[in-house]
Each structure stands twice: as C-alpha cells, then as structure tokens.
Write an enzyme that holds these catalytic residues in place. Structure first.
Site: not given
Length: 484
Positions: A252, A286
C-alpha cells in the site's frame, strides 16, 4: 497504561530490550520532548521474533475458531477502556490532533471487529472432477507467518489493518513499526493483544532501524507474506526483495489523488470536502487530495471560497481541541515540502495561500497556475500543501487526473451522480468517490491502489484471501486406469 512500559521489544510474549547497543529516542514532533527510549532490535532479535511466531502459530491452529474470535474481540474492549490514553499517545507521538485520533481509533475498532469474524470464515469447497469416482477438496489455510512493516502517518490503524486480519486468518505475525512511531504503530498493539489473551509469541513487535538490520526482516526464511505500507520508492524495493525470496508482497504505497469539481457541483460542499481531503492530519495521508481539478466555469468562484476556508484553519499544538493542523512528523518531511513549494514557484506556480514553515510546523499552502508537468503536480505532497488545476472539458479533467504514475484514490463532485460514476470509471485509480472525500476506508470494502500506488487488496474478504492460501486435496474413491 504507562508510556515507559511500552518502550521495549515484545518478543515471544516477553517485554525486553533489544540486543543491539544502539538506542532510539521516541520524540514528540511538536515540542521535541523524548517520550521514551528504545534499545533497538538487531538481526538476532528478528530471528527470535519470527521463530516465536512460527511456533505459536502451530498452537494457534489448535485453538477453537470461536475462542479465537472471542480473543480478537477482547482487543476492542481493551481499546475502549483505554481510549483517552491512546488518544494522548497519538497526539504526543505523531502530532495528531484530537479529531485525527478519534478518527483513527474508530477505524481500528471497526477493523478488529471485522477480523474477529475471520476464524469463522475459513471455508473450503468440494468441486467435481473430470475423473470418475474422484472428489476435489479445497481447504483454506493460514499462509503461515506474516511480516508487517507500517508507516508513521496513521500507525495505529495501518499496522492494525494487516495485523488483526492476519491473526484472524490464523497466522503468526511480526510487526516492525516506523521508527518515528514505535509505540502507536507497534508496542501499543502488542500490549492490546497481550491483554486480550492472545497466545504468547503469536504477535511480536520489533523496534529497530534499517541501518541495524538491513534486509533481514524481509529476507528471513520464515515469513510467507510481507505487508508493507509506505512510500512507493521503498515499497518497490521491498516488493522486489520479497519476490526474490519467494514471499508474497502486499504493498500500500503513495498517492497523488485528484479531487475533481464539475461545473454543476455544490461548491460550498466541495470546498468543505476538498479541505478535509487535503488537510486532515497535516496532509500526511496517502489518500489525501494532492490536486484539486476544477472546471473553468466555476474555477474563480471555487478558488475564492477555498482560499477563505483554508485561511481559517488553525495551526499549532495538536493537544488543543481547536487545532486543525499540527506538526509534520520530522524535519526531513518539512524540508521536502519546502523544496517542492520552491520548485513549483520556480516552474511558474503562484501562491494563493502562503504558509510559513517553522521547524516541523508547516502552515497550509495553496498553489495555483499549476501545470500538470510541474513537480508539485507529479509528486506526492505529503503535507499541508495542495495545487489547484483548471480544466475545460470532462475529457480534459479525466486526462489531468490520469496524468500521474500513482493510482490510489480520488473524488468527483457533481450534481449528476451517474455522470460522476461514468467519469469515475475512466480515472485509473483503485478507489474513487462521488460527492465525497478522497480519504475513505471501510472494513468490508476492497482497499488498494493501481500503478505505483500498490499491489493487492485489503479489508473484508480481500484481506481473508490475501492472508490465507488454498490447498487442493483430491480423493479418489475408486482406481484410475493408466496407459502403461
């Protein structure tokens, strides 16, 4: 819960110092106070942790599925009983605001509740065979031991996002938190599961740095899966290293999300959503909106409203309930942002809102007159900095959104929901949200990115699939005929 109690390694159910002679101070990014100091783990500690997880996993296999569920659920009970202390930890260790802490803790509790269902979902299948008198059985089994490497931005949640499902699926786990958040992303989680009654050694937490252990955490022969959350550059290296050593990488990674505003959007709502999408936890998420992409016909009106909203955001002490923006995690992060802003201005961008940078405190900064080939539009802005880009046609808006090597999240605002959905299908990203924020994560919905934003999917059934393996056992009730 005493912070000093969490300043140890947690290996094979024992709280102890690491075997390295080096120490790691855990520093409050707002006031530079030392929270605690760790004696870091070395390669021998990494081996101890993996060996412990491997042995404990064999015992975990024998535990009744309902008992496993009960143990994991008790982790939520412990968090709820200590929520104020955990909130304080998030504020102190990573400069998160009280709002951010509440948001993160809520995500954690939901993730654990979902993971607690996994022991009861280890289902198999019986499938027909091309051969007469034969039966094919598929058994879902734990992968074995999972190595988890977590980041500094949402350390409590992003560690738990892999740890809890991996445990629920029957695996042993070794967790290596980021060195800037060793408690919230690491030893706190060890403490929670210890109090919940998890067998000793099943979950281990090693606090260390790469200079001390090199590639040992990934290369160790025991783990079958390496789950990494962090930067694209480091993730690429870890993914290659994992595959080289025949381990499955779950990655990720970074993002460069576009927040698209069409001419028929509710601008007041879009301003609120865009502000939250960019500035929550100082923009250190993110999924944050790096680029706000606005249709020309409403561009000036949006920019004026957005400027006013951003100017109202308070920067300061994260323990103050009125603070929206606290410090970024370290000086390196602040310096990187300063360089990107300067480069953007050098390339022709203009400051709509100029934020001062003092130490780790970075005030909100908004750049306009941004072109898609500028560094501020191409690189991840991991802080309270955002650029606004105009577009004319829907096709141009999609092209701008796709003009990035990343593909994690995004948002589209429009009064025509189905138009937004059709547009969303054309944006190359793992997740995108119509009339919502870019920051979304739900326990039963597939989470993950495309392109350089990662590999694999987590949450719900997808986590169960990632942390288990399917084993084929066939049974021949008769006898086959052979050609020779």
């Amino acid at each position: 819960m005493q912070l000093t109690d969490l300043g140890k390694q947690f290996i094979n159910g024992v709280w102890r110092d690491g075997k390295s002679e080096k120490t790691l101070p855990d520093i409050n990014p707002y006031n530079d106070e030392v929270i605690t100091t760790f004696h870091i783990a070395n390669v021998a500690d990494i081996d101890d942790a993996y060996q412990a997880a491997h042995q404990a996993k064999l015992e975990w296999d024998k535990v009744n599925a309902y008992k496993k569920r009960d143990i994991i659920e008790k982790a939520v009970t412990y968090i709820e009983a200590n929520e104020e202390e955990i909130t304080s930890l998030i504020i102190q260790e990573l400069g998160g605001t009280r709002m951010k802490a509440a948001f993160e803790i809520g995500l954690v509790k939901n993730m654990i509740k979902e993971a607690a269902t996994f022991p009861l979902r280890m289902e198999g299948k019986i499938l027909p065979s091309t051969e007469d008198g034969k039966e094919n059985r598929l058994y879902r089994s734990p992968a074995g031991v999972v190595g988890v490497i977590s980041p500094f931005n949402f350390p409590f949640f992003l560690s738990m996002k892999s740890v809890a499902p991996a445990l629920g699926a029957g695996n042993g786990v070794v967790l290596k938190p980021h060195e800037d958040t060793p408690i919230t992303g690491g030893t706190l989680i060890g403490k929670i599961f210890e109090e919940a009654g998890l067998p000793k050694g099943l979950l281990n937490v090693v606090v260390t740095d790469i200079k001390e252990i090199g590639d040992a955490f990934v290369e160790h022969p025991i783990p079958r899966i390496i789950s990494f959350t962090g930067s694209t550059k480091v993730g690429s290296y870890i993914g290659q290293l994992a595959v080289k050593n025949y381990k499955k990488p779950l990655l990720e990674l970074g993002g460069n999300s576009a927040f698209i505003i069409l001419e028929n959007a509710d601008l007041d709502y879009a301003v609120q959503a865009a502000t939250f999408s960019r500035f929550t936890h100082q923009g250190q998420i993110c999924m944050c909106a790096n680029r706000i992409v606005v249709q020309n016909s409403v561009y000036k009106e949006f920019v004026a409203k957005f400027k006013e909203k951003v100017a109202s955001l308070t920067t300061g002490d994260p323990s103050d309930p009125q603070t929206v923006i606290g410090p970024v995690i370290n000086h390196r992060q602040a310096e990187t942002l300063q360089k990107l802003i300067a480069k953007g201005i050098e390339q022709g961008a203009e400051l709509l809102v100029e934020g001062k940078i003092t130490g780790r405190m970075v005030e909100p900064t908004v750049l306009v007159n941004v072109k898609t080939d500028m560094a501020v539009a191409q690189e991840e802005l991991f802080g309270p900095v955002v650029c606004i880009i105009p577009f004319e046609t829907e096709e141009e808006g999609i092209a701008i959104a796709n003009d990035t090597p990343f593909g994690l999240s995004g948002a589209i605002h429009t009064s025509n929901v189905e138009r937004g959905v059709e547009m969303a299908k054309k944006v190359h990203t793992g997740m995108i949200h119509v009339n919502d924020i870019t920051i979304n994560d739900e326990p039963i919905v597939a989470f993950g990115g495309e392109k350089q934003s990662g590999m694999g999917r987590l949450n719900g059934q997808w986590s169960l699939d990632e942390f288990t393996t399917m084993k084929w056992i066939s049974v021949n009730y008769g006898q086959r005929s052979f050609p020779y």
